[in-house]
Design an enzyme around this catalytic site. Structure first.
Site, PDB file in Angstrom:
ATOM      1  CG  HIS A 112      -1.396   1.344   1.653  1.00  0.00           C
ATOM      2  ND1 HIS A 112      -0.833   2.068   2.687  1.00  0.00           N
ATOM      3  CD2 HIS A 112      -2.400   2.108   1.152  1.00  0.00           C
ATOM      4  CE1 HIS A 112      -1.481   3.211   2.817  1.00  0.00           C
ATOM      5  NE2 HIS A 112      -2.421   3.277   1.897  1.00  0.00           N
ATOM      6  CG  ASN A 114      -1.834   7.304   1.465  1.00  0.00           C
ATOM      7  OD1 ASN A 114      -1.893   8.482   1.818  1.00  0.00           O
ATOM      8  ND2 ASN A 114      -1.783   6.296   2.336  1.00  0.00           N
ATOM      9  CE1 TYR A 115       4.774   9.433   1.007  1.00  0.00           C
ATOM     10  CE2 TYR A 115       4.502   7.903  -0.815  1.00  0.00           C
ATOM     11  CZ  TYR A 115       5.118   8.258   0.384  1.00  0.00           C
ATOM     12  OH  TYR A 115       6.053   7.426   0.943  1.00  0.00           O
ATOM     13  NE  ARG A 116      -3.656  12.137   3.677  1.00  0.00           N
ATOM     14  CZ  ARG A 116      -2.947  11.115   4.158  1.00  0.00           C
ATOM     15  NH1 ARG A 116      -2.394  10.259   3.333  1.00  0.00           N
ATOM     16  NH2 ARG A 116      -2.796  10.957   5.463  1.00  0.00           N
ATOM     17  NE  ARG A 272     -16.551   6.913  -9.557  1.00  0.00           N
ATOM     18  CZ  ARG A 272     -15.936   5.823 -10.054  1.00  0.00           C
ATOM     19  NH1 ARG A 272     -14.866   5.362  -9.471  1.00  0.00           N
ATOM     20  NH2 ARG A 272     -16.419   5.219 -11.109  1.00  0.00           N
TER      21      ARG A 272
END
Length: 313
Positions: A112, A114-116, A272
């Site tokens: 897994h 993720n970067y934001r 979504r």
């Protein structure tokens, strides 16, 4: 950040498809929020030869923070509680990438990433007014069904090298944070063997933090794709497949019970749902009172997720 996550998405999809060029390709699904406040691109592959399910999602959305979201943000950080006054309403803007890969072979690990970048604005603020607060968050972690020490060391060392380029304190801080965050409390075990995790990161100038997120995101390809290539053709039997499905059940438990990103998404009006739940495996298994034989390969994995280990030099 938007341009970066779109570029990283393309490069990740290409790298994952290269594992089995003869298999099917990722399906690209571009969607728009019904309220017009953002879009996303979900790249999903299902039932491939090498990858049973993989998703590489980008979302760039804006909206109004709900009371539940604001409470969650205030509760986890004193500074946030001071800046987000109870008497005001706030809007947000976030651009990020989220990746989950579930290989078919039980010896190939799930991963897994993720970067934001997350920004909070006063509602109805004049155009050009800076955000009330802004931060970076993300990380990457590895969830094997069978433990190979060399794979764990390669994954962690690659992430550490990316961290050390920017701040030598990052890797030890973010590894500890990862081990703590990705814990199935009800089972007394971590989801996998960790990696790095951070949130609310605003301790440097935005450009410096962006460069860190940029390098860490790029490092994921080097850290993970070679592991799948190494393990995807190893022979296995039904025993290994059943154990993989049991571990994927534990993976799903964490995502549905504890994961903040999943909760935030489900609390966002107009979210979504298909993209939010993309992280769940295609198949999972729950057996009553399953306990592997002592000193078996399955038992070795359990011992690893019931403690913490240093995997780097």
């Amino acid at each position: 950040m938007e341009a970066y996550v779109l570029d990283l998405q393309d490069r990740l999809v290409t790298a994952l498809e290269s594992l089995d060029p003869s298999s099917q390709k990722f399906v690209r699904d571009r969607w728009e929020r019904s309220d017009g406040h953002g879009y996303g691109i979900s790249c999903v592959l299902q039932d491939g030869a090498a990858l049973e399910k993989a998703g590489v999602n980008v979302s760039v959305i804006s909206g109004t923070l709900t009371p539940g979201q604001l409470k969650s943000m205030r509760d986890r950080r004193v500074q946030t509680a001071k800046l987000l006054d109870d008497s005001e309403q706030f809007d947000f803007h976030v651009a990020g990438i989220s990746v989950v890969v579930h290989p078919r072979n039980p010896y190939a690990p799930t991963a897994h990433m993720n970067y934001r970048r997350f920004e909070v604005f006063r509602q109805n603020a004049p155009e050009g007014e800076p955000p009330v607060m802004a931060w970076f968050g993300g990380g990457a972690d590895l969830t094997p069904s069978y433990l190979f020490t060399e794979d764990a060391e390669h994954f962690h060392q690659t992430l550490k090298d990316a961290c050390d380029t920017h701040d030598p304190s990052y890797y030890p801080r973010f590894k500890t944070w990862c081990d703590k965050y990705f814990t199935n409390i009800h089972r007394g075990e971590t989801r996998g063997i960790g990696g790095i995790f951070f949130d609310d990161l605003d301790d440097k100038e935005p450009e410096q933090l962006f460069r860190f997120a940029y390098d860490a995101g790029n490092a994921f390809i080097r850290a993970y794709v070679p592991l799948v290539a190494r393990r995807m053709a190893m022979p296995y039997a039904q025993r290994e497949r059943d154990w993989q499905l049991i571990r994927r059940g534990h993976y799903a438990e964490f995502n549905l019970v504890y994961d903040r990103g999943t909760k935030f998404g489900l609390m966002t009006p107009g979210a979504r749902i298909e993209s939010i739940l993309m992280s769940l495996p295609l198949a999972a298994r729950w057996e009553y009172m399953n306990e592997p034989d002592p000193d078996s390969p399955e038992d070795r994995l359990l011992r690893a997720v019931r403690t913490t280990t240093s995997w780097t030099r």
